[in-house]
Design a protein around this motif. Sequence first.
Motif, PDB file in Angstrom:
ATOM      1  N   ARG A  68       0.813  -1.209   0.000  1.00  0.00           N
ATOM      2  CA  ARG A  68       0.000   0.000   0.000  1.00  0.00           C
ATOM      3  C   ARG A  68       0.849   1.263   0.000  1.00  0.00           C
ATOM      4  N   TYR A  95      -4.278  -6.713  22.479  1.00  0.00           N
ATOM      5  CA  TYR A  95      -5.042  -7.789  21.837  1.00  0.00           C
ATOM      6  C   TYR A  95      -4.499  -9.147  22.264  1.00  0.00           C
ATOM      7  N   LEU A 130      -2.940  -3.808  31.454  1.00  0.00           N
ATOM      8  CA  LEU A 130      -2.791  -4.448  30.147  1.00  0.00           C
ATOM      9  C   LEU A 130      -1.515  -5.275  30.049  1.00  0.00           C
ATOM     10  N   TYR A 138      -9.645  -2.004  24.766  1.00  0.00           N
ATOM     11  CA  TYR A 138      -8.799  -0.910  25.240  1.00  0.00           C
ATOM     12  C   TYR A 138      -8.811   0.207  24.217  1.00  0.00           C
ATOM     13  N   PRO A 147      -6.631   3.485  23.784  1.00  0.00           N
ATOM     14  CA  PRO A 147      -5.547   4.290  24.342  1.00  0.00           C
ATOM     15  C   PRO A 147      -5.830   5.786  24.187  1.00  0.00           C
ATOM     16  N   VAL A 162      -5.480   7.691  20.380  1.00  0.00           N
ATOM     17  CA  VAL A 162      -5.345   6.460  19.602  1.00  0.00           C
ATOM     18  C   VAL A 162      -4.852   6.789  18.189  1.00  0.00           C
ATOM     19  N   SER A 163      -3.952   5.940  17.659  1.00  0.00           N
ATOM     20  CA  SER A 163      -3.504   6.178  16.291  1.00  0.00           C
ATOM     21  C   SER A 163      -3.512   4.872  15.511  1.00  0.00           C
ATOM     22  N   PHE A 164      -3.767   5.005  14.236  1.00  0.00           N
ATOM     23  CA  PHE A 164      -3.832   3.838  13.347  1.00  0.00           C
ATOM     24  C   PHE A 164      -2.936   4.089  12.162  1.00  0.00           C
ATOM     25  N   ASN A 165      -2.647   3.013  11.444  1.00  0.00           N
ATOM     26  CA  ASN A 165      -1.864   3.184  10.241  1.00  0.00           C
ATOM     27  C   ASN A 165      -2.708   3.867   9.171  1.00  0.00           C
ATOM     28  N   VAL A 170      -2.544   4.367   5.966  1.00  0.00           N
ATOM     29  CA  VAL A 170      -2.772   3.909   4.591  1.00  0.00           C
ATOM     30  C   VAL A 170      -3.874   2.857   4.491  1.00  0.00           C
ATOM     31  N   MET A 171      -4.316   2.330   5.642  1.00  0.00           N
ATOM     32  CA  MET A 171      -5.413   1.366   5.595  1.00  0.00           C
ATOM     33  C   MET A 171      -6.747   2.109   5.719  1.00  0.00           C
ATOM     34  N   TYR A 187      -8.237  -5.951  13.343  1.00  0.00           N
ATOM     35  CA  TYR A 187      -8.362  -6.152  14.788  1.00  0.00           C
ATOM     36  C   TYR A 187      -9.396  -7.239  15.106  1.00  0.00           C
ATOM     37  N   GLN A 198     -13.011  -0.403  17.783  1.00  0.00           N
ATOM     38  CA  GLN A 198     -12.102  -1.544  17.970  1.00  0.00           C
ATOM     39  C   GLN A 198     -12.111  -2.021  19.415  1.00  0.00           C
ATOM     40  N   ALA A 199     -12.332  -1.103  20.360  1.00  0.00           N
ATOM     41  CA  ALA A 199     -12.346  -1.506  21.772  1.00  0.00           C
ATOM     42  C   ALA A 199     -13.565  -2.372  22.090  1.00  0.00           C
TER      43      ALA A 199
END
Lengths: 276, 310
Positions: free
Chosen positions: A17, A93, B51, B81, B83, B86-89, B91-92, B101, B144-145
């Motif tokens: 990607r 997770y 955690l 959870y 955070p 919160v951060s995600f990648n 490009v997805m 997830y 996602q949590a």
Amino acid sequence: MTNVLIIAGREVRLALRNRWVLATTLLLAALALSLTFLGSAPTGRVGAGVLDVVIVSLSSLTIFLIPLIALLIAHDAIVGEIERGTLALLLSYPIGRWQVMTGKFLGHVAILVIATSLGYGAAAGALALTGSEMLRHSLVAFAVMVGSSILLGAVFIAIGYLISALARDRAGAAGIAIGVWLMLVLVYDMTLLGILVVDQGRTVTAGVLDALLLLNPTDVYRLFNLTGSANVSQFAGMAGLAGTTAWSAPVLIAALALWIVVPLVLATAVFARREI
Amino acid sequence: MTAPAEIKGVSKRFGRVEALRDVSLVLPAGELVALVGHNGAGKTTMMKLMLGLIRPTAGTIRLLGENPAGGDFAVRRQLGYLPENVSFNGVMTGRETLAFYARLKRAPAGSALELLDRVGLTAAAGRRVATYSKGMRQRLGLAQALLGAPRVVLLDEPTTGLDPEFRQTFYDIMLDLRAGGTTLLMSSHALTELEECADRVVIMNQGIMVANGTLAELRRKAQLPSRIVVTMADGIPAERVDSLAPGVAIRRINGHRVELICPDEDKIAVIRQVTAENAGVADLEMVPPGLDEVYAHFLRLHNGPRGEAS
């Protein structure tokens, strides 16, 4: 095992990607093609197979480039995800840290497999298209060269993970990675050469030299490829070393495998203890 | 059955900093617990300990019956959870992120889509997360949590950056989860928002748990004065109140409104006095001490004569 594959799959997907795979493949293909066509000019078309010449020039290129690419991918793997805050979430997770590490490793190696086989394959393909005759054993030597290039990449991915697991921040990891690259790719051989010249074989005997070469994965790779076949070693100017080295191909492969396993196990152990 | 989360005598040091000092806390099933404190009070440290991201210097932690830092990680299938920040990648896409997830939690892919719908991201599901606003990322984080119907959900500052129109939905989701028996631990700065839904409030200050109880218990313990806002009828000066309720602390708001501040137990007597016949009072409003005040009180109590913590 499922978790490992999920992580590996995501790493490959991310790299596709964000064009990592594309960029690496194009870079390797461009260099391989230019070496194939420019590099064969001085040798002309006489003598041994033209593919043997390509093997020599490509493996010399690999020694510099593949470790750099591997470290670029790997040095960010742990510390980068910690800094971006994505690792804390991932580790909440139901997945073990060793699974994260193994999954990333498989994914990153898969990226190298794609880029190397497509990029270098382009060179072999181009030669075939232009009608150069290729001997069967040259083709085998070429395939072995591509395979061992991937192994060398895997070594540096594992080393990159160890750096990433130890480093305090991304900038630090990048700095150490460049240092390690310079050390293993340039400084080590230079130093070794200097010592050999000064020492004149008094303390550094052939046996000691063989052992010292195993301590650097790039030298292991060099020995493996440039002395692997008689045709190749003549072109590479390694015939002298090839005649004296005590290591057979399986030993060299085992050395590379050890160079993968040891840093990877260390990186996993450091990562397992690390506070995120 | 043991409680979903138990913390016993836990301390955590980072070098010279004592982030958490001897904290003991039990989170029973089906409770929404508010974790309140300044920045650096130890809220995030507590969640990270639960955690297993970090290990306690002293004490023990049990989450769903396991040691989170060394036990069987499979129990985290029942954990959610979110955070802080919160951060995600980037490009997805949102859908791909949640599907990833969901696979890790072995939750059906369909449930991920339902959750996307629940947090109002269906329309944006096919877009890259990099194009999302802060509020949308926060909603994706919430989704996602909630994957896999968790029994314990830890939310670190879930309402920061949340779009105002989504807040109500957020609290509805929280109350639904609690009704289903999920234990929720939520840290926040928005004390007044938590006031309505929190079963219990845990107040942290400089790594020490300074209070733990229901809001009513804390109010009682704090013995904070009640405030009664009195509006005088037309033409009657506010000074009149002085004679109606002698000895009660009075704060003048304006010409015809005053605020009476009295201990909780005197409340009824004071109300009787000011609502006596011909008192000339037109309206009366009771203001119980809010979570903000209770919080400030416990911090003052803990910090002692030195005053507010800096």
